[in-house]
Design an enzyme around this catalytic site. Sequence first.
Site, PDB file in Angstrom:
ATOM      1  N   GLU A 293       0.773  -1.007   0.169  1.00  0.00           N
ATOM      2  CA  GLU A 293       0.034   0.027   0.011  1.00  0.00           C
ATOM      3  C   GLU A 293       1.100   1.387  -0.150  1.00  0.00           C
ATOM      4  OE1 GLU A 293      -1.310   2.888   0.464  1.00  0.00           O
ATOM      5  OE2 GLU A 293      -2.246   2.659   2.284  1.00  0.00           O
TER       6      GLU A 293
ATOM      7  N   GLU B 103       4.590  11.124  -1.691  1.00  0.00           N
ATOM      8  CA  GLU B 103       5.520  10.385  -1.354  1.00  0.00           C
ATOM      9  C   GLU B 103       6.651   9.425  -1.934  1.00  0.00           C
ATOM     10  OE1 GLU B 103       3.798   7.831   1.664  1.00  0.00           O
ATOM     11  OE2 GLU B 103       1.774   9.455   1.849  1.00  0.00           O
TER      12      GLU B 103
HETATM   13  N1  LIG Z   1      11.520   2.069   0.873  1.00  0.00           N
HETATM   14  C1  LIG Z   1      10.877   1.552   1.891  1.00  0.00           C
HETATM   15  N2  LIG Z   1      11.141   0.610   2.422  1.00  0.00           N
HETATM   16  C2  LIG Z   1      10.504  -0.107   3.496  1.00  0.00           C
HETATM   17  N3  LIG Z   1       9.431   0.502   3.944  1.00  0.00           N
HETATM   18  C3  LIG Z   1       8.902   1.586   3.304  1.00  0.00           C
HETATM   19  C4  LIG Z   1       9.563   2.085   2.499  1.00  0.00           C
HETATM   20  N4  LIG Z   1       8.854   3.157   1.829  1.00  0.00           N
HETATM   21  C5  LIG Z   1       7.970   3.470   2.983  1.00  0.00           C
HETATM   22  N5  LIG Z   1       7.940   2.524   3.626  1.00  0.00           N
HETATM   23  C6  LIG Z   1       7.092   2.026   4.513  1.00  0.00           C
HETATM   24  O1  LIG Z   1       5.741   1.818   4.076  1.00  0.00           O
HETATM   25  C7  LIG Z   1       4.418   2.076   4.818  1.00  0.00           C
HETATM   26  C8  LIG Z   1       3.656   2.610   3.978  1.00  0.00           C
HETATM   27  S1  LIG Z   1       1.886   2.669   4.698  1.00  0.00           S
HETATM   28  C9  LIG Z   1       1.197   1.291   4.602  1.00  0.00           C
HETATM   29  C10 LIG Z   1       1.370   0.310   5.724  1.00  0.00           C
HETATM   30  C11 LIG Z   1       0.811  -0.952   5.651  1.00  0.00           C
HETATM   31  N6  LIG Z   1       1.149  -1.758   4.560  1.00  0.00           N
HETATM   32  C12 LIG Z   1      -0.754  -0.920   5.650  1.00  0.00           C
HETATM   33  O2  LIG Z   1      -1.239  -0.968   4.398  1.00  0.00           O
HETATM   34  O3  LIG Z   1      -1.396  -0.557   6.673  1.00  0.00           O
HETATM   35  C13 LIG Z   1       5.168   2.812   5.938  1.00  0.00           C
HETATM   36  O4  LIG Z   1       5.027   2.216   7.341  1.00  0.00           O
HETATM   37  C14 LIG Z   1       6.649   3.166   5.414  1.00  0.00           C
HETATM   38  O5  LIG Z   1       7.328   3.559   6.698  1.00  0.00           O
END
Ligand SMILES: Nc1ncnc2c1ncn2[C@@H]1O[C@H](CSCC[C@H](N)C(=O)O)[C@@H](O)[C@H]1O
Lengths: 368, 368
Positions: B128, B137
């Site tokens: 997501e 983002e």
């Molecule tokens: N390059 C990267 N590597 C690892 N985590 C990442 C990332 N870019 C973003 N994230 C993480 O991705 C998440 C996106 S929000 C979605 C969170 C969860 N999958 C859900 O659906 O509820 C955040 O926690 C953020 O810290």
Amino acid sequence: MAVDKAADYANYFCTYSFLYHQKEMLSDRVRMDAYHNAVFQNKHHFAGKTVLDVGTGSGILAIWSAQAGARKVYAVEATKMSEHARALVKANNLENVVQVIEGSIEDISLPEKGWFFLVFFLDVIISEWMGYFLLRESMFDSVICARDRWLKPTGVMYPSHARMWMAPIRSGLVDHKKDDFDGAMHDWNGFVEDTKTYYGVDMSVLTKSFAEEQRKYYQQTSLWQNLHPQQVIGTAAVVKEIDCSTASVADIVEVRSNFASTITSDNTRLCGFGGWFDVHFRGSKDDPAQQEVELTTAPSVHDSTHWGQQVFFLHPPIRASEGDNLSLSFTMTRSKENHRLMEVELGCQIKCSSGKLLPPFNKKFYIE
Amino acid sequence: MAVDKAADYANYFCTYSFLYHQKEMLSDRVRMDAYHNAVFQNKHHFAGKTVLDVGTGSGILAIWSAQAGARKVYAVEATKMSEHARALVKANNLENVVQVIEGSIEDISLPEKGWFFLVFFLDVIISEWMGYFLLRESMFDSVICARDRWLKPTGVMYPSHARMWMAPIRSGLVDHKKDDFDGAMHDWNGFVEDTKTYYGVDMSVLTKSFAEEQRKYYQQTSLWQNLHPQQVIGTAAVVKEIDCSTASVADIVEVRSNFASTITSDNTRLCGFGGWFDVHFRGSKDDPAQQEVELTTAPSVHDSTHWGQQVFFLHPPIRASEGDNLSLSFTMTRSKENHRLMEVELGCQIKCSSGKLLPPFNKKFYIE
Ligand SMILES: Nc1ncnc2c1ncn2[C@@H]1O[C@H](CSCC[C@H](N)C(=O)O)[C@@H](O)[C@H]1O
Ligand SMILES: Nc1ncnc2c1ncn2[C@@H]1O[C@H](CSCC[C@H](N)C(=O)O)[C@@H](O)[C@H]1O
């Protein structure tokens, strides 16, 4: 501590690059009057002298220094605000006196410094470096850095002295913060139930961590408040004194202090503690101010400042009465994640006027 | 573009390390239902398969993947939220299937990868990654990175497709933003006068810069809004389509698009444009979904999401009528200072239903 510059910019400097933010400081009459009086009632410190303004922002203190007769003013600013400062200096016809330099004090070199010149050539360092509860932002480090690199042994610091204060307070806000916390936990519990019902995942294992996170947010993070003097229910105590001419980073990187306070209101609630600061412009021992000036951010009806006070709440509040004696131990250190934020530990022992000793307690707070 | 990691953490990742923020996403029923349906109505994609959850946050998508029968799920999370995810996986008895890895996708290596193993071994990548107006983002970059490193040629992306949408809107908020801007300038003018009177410094040279700063803040920065469908006054157009299985970073780093819209409300005000997105879960060509699922963030009375819509206001608004035709050119690039924020240029040419052509205009916006 190694500081990542780009993160420090994102966390800290960035705000100062907005005129909107500079304007807020420039609209603080108490602040402005204090620096204005300090400079113009002590022109002898400026006339014909070499001055450095650490963190000039819009350039205001550098411009005043020049108007008070300085020969040369170096105005150093880390952010792009320097460009506005330069424009302002020019528009006020002072570009021959004030030289704006973009860069952080730690990185730049001043034009007059060099092997064939005097190393310590500054007569005055002026700076408005004070953050919430004095030391938040840790900007005084930069002033110390400038002082130790360039200030003459006979040079003068503006301001010359600073103090941190604390006093016991009452405030209805403590109850709201309790309600906010309870409300957040109530929400969470509904959320855990829904997530189990609708999405087949049991989140209850995270409840304790969520409570910690919310408690930190609602109850352990100090708050900006503009306290009314009547909210102060006991004697105020000096937590820390700083002589700006001699203090080292080691002196401020950690603040440890024991102090006492006596409750002066009858039948009241001790809801927490208010913290504030004052600074003084007294010149130096050899070259004192003609007119000493004080800038205080103490609770005040008419002279409140944009700094307000930092409030540390006790959950739950404690009943208190006139004559109760508080013995306090205070430790403030810098946050490991961000050296411009602080962590506070407050130990408190109350001896009631009746002679009874209440159980001592220890609380942890965050200045964010 | 070289990204400073510490600044990226301060600007971006930091928020995700709070359960409070994860809970907001987990409480978004539209979002949750879409992913839940996508997974559980297409168990054939998961049963016995190897799955990667890019940015697992609390671990929810990884847990669902495991519950749907995955053999192995790698759940990668850049922040300390990984520790909560690990606890949640354990509390839900899935630690034999879900392996939580703390680190950013770009930096970590997956246990199965190595010289003696298959390089492309993932059957499914679920993530997501959508920000406001889809691409804020820039997190899809990380999904692409994972896909190109580890996904089997026959692998499936969850979601598989994404689209950006825009439509003309009306909104009273445009007038408030104008008032806010005017109020800020009125304040400023008083401030300039006071500063001259009381402190002898003429700040008027900064008026233009202050106005630019405030205009950017109040009028050029897109706003989060939960639009009512009736605020949409014309046909919605697709601005960009992304095939998640094939898109490259080059395809999204800059979005250029020309599209048209026809006003469908009579005698109204064109106050600006609303932007939103949808994503689809269709599986892959070779391995289609049994049940296609859509997640849309379009204006809605009952099914609004935490993404809301991004609104770009026109100052001043323009009178519009049914049948007016809008030709739009749209360019979105990443902000130079922060690759996770966006800059938008919107060109608009209106041909009134009467046949009259209004003068074309071009506006610059910031998605902050
Ligand atoms: N390059 C990267 N590597 C690892 N985590 C990442 C990332 N870019 C973003 N994230 C993480 O991705 C998440 C996106 S929000 C979605 C969170 C969860 N999958 C859900 O659906 O509820 C955040 O926690 C953020 O810290
Ligand atoms: N190490 C450093 N080097 C240069 N500028 C610094 C600095 N640390 C903080 N600053 C700047 O110092 C300013 C402090 S705010 C005070 C601004 C101005 N002197 C006034 O009194 O109105 C900010 O603009 C900040 O960007």
